[in-house]
Design a protein around this motif. Structure first.
Motif, PDB file in Angstrom:
ATOM      1  N   THR A   1       7.775 -20.476  -9.698  1.00 40.43           N
ATOM      2  CA  THR A   1       6.884 -19.954  -8.655  1.00 40.43           C
ATOM      3  C   THR A   1       6.111 -18.747  -9.186  1.00 40.43           C
ATOM      4  O   THR A   1       6.424 -18.215 -10.259  1.00 40.43           O
ATOM      5  CB  THR A   1       7.687 -19.516  -7.411  1.00 40.43           C
ATOM      6  OG1 THR A   1       8.459 -18.359  -7.759  1.00 40.43           O
ATOM      7  CG2 THR A   1       8.587 -20.640  -6.895  1.00 40.43           C
ATOM      8  N   ARG A   2       5.147 -18.304  -8.401  1.00 35.24           N
ATOM      9  CA  ARG A   2       4.419 -17.081  -8.764  1.00 35.24           C
ATOM     10  C   ARG A   2       5.367 -15.883  -8.778  1.00 35.24           C
ATOM     11  O   ARG A   2       5.154 -14.933  -9.522  1.00 35.24           O
ATOM     12  CB  ARG A   2       3.260 -16.835  -7.787  1.00 35.24           C
ATOM     13  CG  ARG A   2       2.126 -17.819  -7.928  1.00 35.24           C
ATOM     14  CD  ARG A   2       1.424 -17.705  -9.260  1.00 35.24           C
ATOM     15  NE  ARG A   2       0.178 -18.473  -9.254  1.00 35.24           N
ATOM     16  CZ  ARG A   2      -0.515 -18.741 -10.344  1.00 35.24           C
ATOM     17  NH1 ARG A   2      -0.105 -18.312 -11.531  1.00 35.24           N
ATOM     18  NH2 ARG A   2      -1.614 -19.439 -10.262  1.00 35.24           N
ATOM     19  N   GLY A   3       6.422 -15.920  -7.972  1.00 34.79           N
ATOM     20  CA  GLY A   3       7.422 -14.855  -7.998  1.00 34.79           C
ATOM     21  C   GLY A   3       8.153 -14.804  -9.330  1.00 34.79           C
ATOM     22  O   GLY A   3       8.371 -13.720  -9.886  1.00 34.79           O
ATOM     23  N   HIS A   4       8.538 -15.962  -9.845  1.00 36.26           N
ATOM     24  CA  HIS A   4       9.170 -16.014 -11.165  1.00 36.26           C
ATOM     25  C   HIS A   4       8.216 -15.471 -12.235  1.00 36.26           C
ATOM     26  O   HIS A   4       8.619 -14.685 -13.100  1.00 36.26           O
ATOM     27  CB  HIS A   4       9.533 -17.461 -11.549  1.00 36.26           C
ATOM     28  CG  HIS A   4      10.563 -18.097 -10.689  1.00 36.26           C
ATOM     29  ND1 HIS A   4      10.388 -19.349 -10.142  1.00 36.26           N
ATOM     30  CD2 HIS A   4      11.780 -17.681 -10.285  1.00 36.26           C
ATOM     31  CE1 HIS A   4      11.469 -19.674  -9.448  1.00 36.26           C
ATOM     32  NE2 HIS A   4      12.328 -18.667  -9.508  1.00 36.26           N
ATOM     33  N   GLU A   5       6.973 -15.917 -12.161  1.00 38.09           N
ATOM     34  CA  GLU A   5       5.969 -15.450 -13.130  1.00 38.09           C
ATOM     35  C   GLU A   5       5.848 -13.936 -13.102  1.00 38.09           C
ATOM     36  O   GLU A   5       5.760 -13.288 -14.149  1.00 38.09           O
ATOM     37  CB  GLU A   5       4.599 -16.052 -12.819  1.00 38.09           C
ATOM     38  CG  GLU A   5       4.471 -17.521 -13.058  1.00 38.09           C
ATOM     39  CD  GLU A   5       3.098 -18.017 -12.645  1.00 38.09           C
ATOM     40  OE1 GLU A   5       2.089 -17.334 -12.956  1.00 38.09           O
ATOM     41  OE2 GLU A   5       3.027 -19.075 -12.000  1.00 38.09           O
ATOM     42  N   ASP A   6       5.813 -13.375 -11.905  1.00 40.31           N
ATOM     43  CA  ASP A   6       5.709 -11.928 -11.723  1.00 40.31           C
ATOM     44  C   ASP A   6       6.852 -11.209 -12.436  1.00 40.31           C
ATOM     45  O   ASP A   6       6.634 -10.250 -13.185  1.00 40.31           O
ATOM     46  CB  ASP A   6       5.718 -11.615 -10.222  1.00 40.31           C
ATOM     47  CG  ASP A   6       5.777 -10.132  -9.920  1.00 40.31           C
ATOM     48  OD1 ASP A   6       4.899  -9.387 -10.398  1.00 40.31           O
ATOM     49  OD2 ASP A   6       6.702  -9.709  -9.192  1.00 40.31           O
ATOM     50  N   LEU A   7       8.082 -11.686 -12.249  1.00 43.33           N
ATOM     51  CA  LEU A   7       9.225 -11.036 -12.896  1.00 43.33           C
ATOM     52  C   LEU A   7       9.182 -11.203 -14.410  1.00 43.33           C
ATOM     53  O   LEU A   7       9.549 -10.283 -15.147  1.00 43.33           O
ATOM     54  CB  LEU A   7      10.537 -11.564 -12.334  1.00 43.33           C
ATOM     55  CG  LEU A   7      10.859 -11.157 -10.902  1.00 43.33           C
ATOM     56  CD1 LEU A   7      12.277 -11.584 -10.537  1.00 43.33           C
ATOM     57  CD2 LEU A   7      10.707  -9.670 -10.677  1.00 43.33           C
ATOM     58  N   ILE A   8       8.749 -12.360 -14.876  1.00 48.27           N
ATOM     59  CA  ILE A   8       8.640 -12.568 -16.327  1.00 48.27           C
ATOM     60  C   ILE A   8       7.681 -11.550 -16.918  1.00 48.27           C
ATOM     61  O   ILE A   8       8.004 -10.848 -17.876  1.00 48.27           O
ATOM     62  CB  ILE A   8       8.187 -14.013 -16.643  1.00 48.27           C
ATOM     63  CG1 ILE A   8       9.314 -15.005 -16.323  1.00 48.27           C
ATOM     64  CG2 ILE A   8       7.748 -14.138 -18.105  1.00 48.27           C
ATOM     65  CD1 ILE A   8       8.891 -16.465 -16.347  1.00 48.27           C
ATOM     66  N   ARG A   9       6.500 -11.458 -16.357  1.00 48.54           N
ATOM     67  CA  ARG A   9       5.481 -10.541 -16.899  1.00 48.54           C
ATOM     68  C   ARG A   9       5.929  -9.081 -16.833  1.00 48.54           C
ATOM     69  O   ARG A   9       5.764  -8.329 -17.780  1.00 48.54           O
ATOM     70  CB  ARG A   9       4.168 -10.725 -16.148  1.00 48.54           C
ATOM     71  CG  ARG A   9       3.446 -11.975 -16.552  1.00 48.54           C
ATOM     72  CD  ARG A   9       1.991 -11.975 -16.062  1.00 48.54           C
ATOM     73  NE  ARG A   9       1.381 -13.240 -16.417  1.00 48.54           N
ATOM     74  CZ  ARG A   9       1.440 -14.340 -15.663  1.00 48.54           C
ATOM     75  NH1 ARG A   9       2.069 -14.323 -14.507  1.00 48.54           N
ATOM     76  NH2 ARG A   9       0.862 -15.453 -16.052  1.00 48.54           N
ATOM     77  N   ARG A  10       6.491  -8.699 -15.709  1.00 50.30           N
ATOM     78  CA  ARG A  10       6.909  -7.306 -15.556  1.00 50.30           C
ATOM     79  C   ARG A  10       8.096  -6.960 -16.443  1.00 50.30           C
ATOM     80  O   ARG A  10       8.208  -5.835 -16.922  1.00 50.30           O
ATOM     81  CB  ARG A  10       7.181  -7.008 -14.085  1.00 50.30           C
ATOM     82  CG  ARG A  10       5.868  -7.001 -13.294  1.00 50.30           C
ATOM     83  CD  ARG A  10       6.000  -6.784 -11.804  1.00 50.30           C
ATOM     84  NE  ARG A  10       7.046  -5.892 -11.438  1.00 50.30           N
ATOM     85  CZ  ARG A  10       7.967  -6.165 -10.501  1.00 50.30           C
ATOM     86  NH1 ARG A  10       7.966  -7.299  -9.849  1.00 50.30           N
ATOM     87  NH2 ARG A  10       8.895  -5.294 -10.208  1.00 50.30           N
ATOM     88  N   SER A  11       8.967  -7.924 -16.694  1.00 41.09           N
ATOM     89  CA  SER A  11      10.110  -7.687 -17.591  1.00 41.09           C
ATOM     90  C   SER A  11       9.643  -7.345 -18.996  1.00 41.09           C
ATOM     91  O   SER A  11      10.284  -6.558 -19.700  1.00 41.09           O
ATOM     92  CB  SER A  11      10.999  -8.936 -17.673  1.00 41.09           C
ATOM     93  OG  SER A  11      11.576  -9.232 -16.446  1.00 41.09           O
ATOM     94  N   LEU A  12       8.535  -7.931 -19.399  1.00 41.43           N
ATOM     95  CA  LEU A  12       8.032  -7.707 -20.755  1.00 41.43           C
ATOM     96  C   LEU A  12       7.577  -6.271 -20.986  1.00 41.43           C
ATOM     97  O   LEU A  12       7.362  -5.879 -22.127  1.00 41.43           O
ATOM     98  CB  LEU A  12       6.897  -8.687 -21.060  1.00 41.43           C
ATOM     99  CG  LEU A  12       7.339 -10.145 -21.171  1.00 41.43           C
ATOM    100  CD1 LEU A  12       6.128 -11.069 -21.254  1.00 41.43           C
ATOM    101  CD2 LEU A  12       8.269 -10.345 -22.363  1.00 41.43           C
ATOM    102  N   SER A  13       7.474  -5.477 -19.921  1.00 43.13           N
ATOM    103  CA  SER A  13       7.091  -4.075 -20.110  1.00 43.13           C
ATOM    104  C   SER A  13       8.265  -3.236 -20.601  1.00 43.13           C
ATOM    105  O   SER A  13       8.064  -2.120 -21.075  1.00 43.13           O
ATOM    106  CB  SER A  13       6.525  -3.494 -18.810  1.00 43.13           C
ATOM    107  OG  SER A  13       7.550  -3.369 -17.841  1.00 43.13           O
TER     108      SER A  13
END
Length: 161
Positions: A15-27
């Motif tokens: 989901t877009r929620g999963h995508e959000d966490l993936i991207r933010r984790s990379l910070s």
């Protein structure tokens, strides 16, 4: 030493929620392993290969993101991968009790690994894979809930049923 984290789940579908966490984790990690869990008690809508493709479609060719399948204890998989951090999303208070118990059990099983709880962005808080499947089953609007490739795959899946 690189900071390797694991974000585990069924991602059925992503989901877009999963995508959000993936991207933010990379910070705050150097490498993120998106670990697609095999649960023999569940029959997923999409195959591992399809779910892995959805993840790649969403995050592109970012070399910091790897997609793997795993079965068994997450702590054992994490040791195999050299990961010391688990990323977990909390959409609502109702998620907390289960996630907290899992984090404590993981700590009991492996004291050198930590769990980080992340709150989703406001615009993805209400999205869950089970709700997305339900919306898709009845032909509802999927835009904003999932990547376009996931929306198309869901439409095709439910057209044939």
């Amino acid at each position: 030493m690189p900071r390797i984290a694991i974000y585990a789940g069924s991602f059925d579908p992503l989901t877009r929620g999963h995508e959000d966490l993936i991207r933010r984790s990379l910070s705050f990690v150097d490498q993120l392993i998106v670990a697609i869990a095999v649960n023999p008690a569940k029959q997923p809508l999409f195959t591992f290969e399809e779910r892995a493709t959805f993840i790649r479609d969403a995050v592109g060719d970012d070399p910091r993101v790897e997609v793997h399948q795993f079965q068994g204890l997450l702590v054992d998989f994490a040791h195999q991968m050299g990961a010391r951090l688990f990323i977990r999303g909390l959409r609502a208070v109702s998620d907390f009790e289960y996630e907290y118990q899992m984090a404590l059990m993981n700590r009991h099983l492996s004291s050198d690994q930590e769990t980080v709880f992340m709150v989703p962005s406001l615009d993805t808080t209400y999205i869950s894979a089970s709700l997305v499947r339900e919306v898709a089953r009845f032909g509802g609007k999927l835009e904003g809930l999932v990547h376009p490739s996931v929306a198309e795959a869901l439409r095709q899946k439910f057209e044939t049923r």
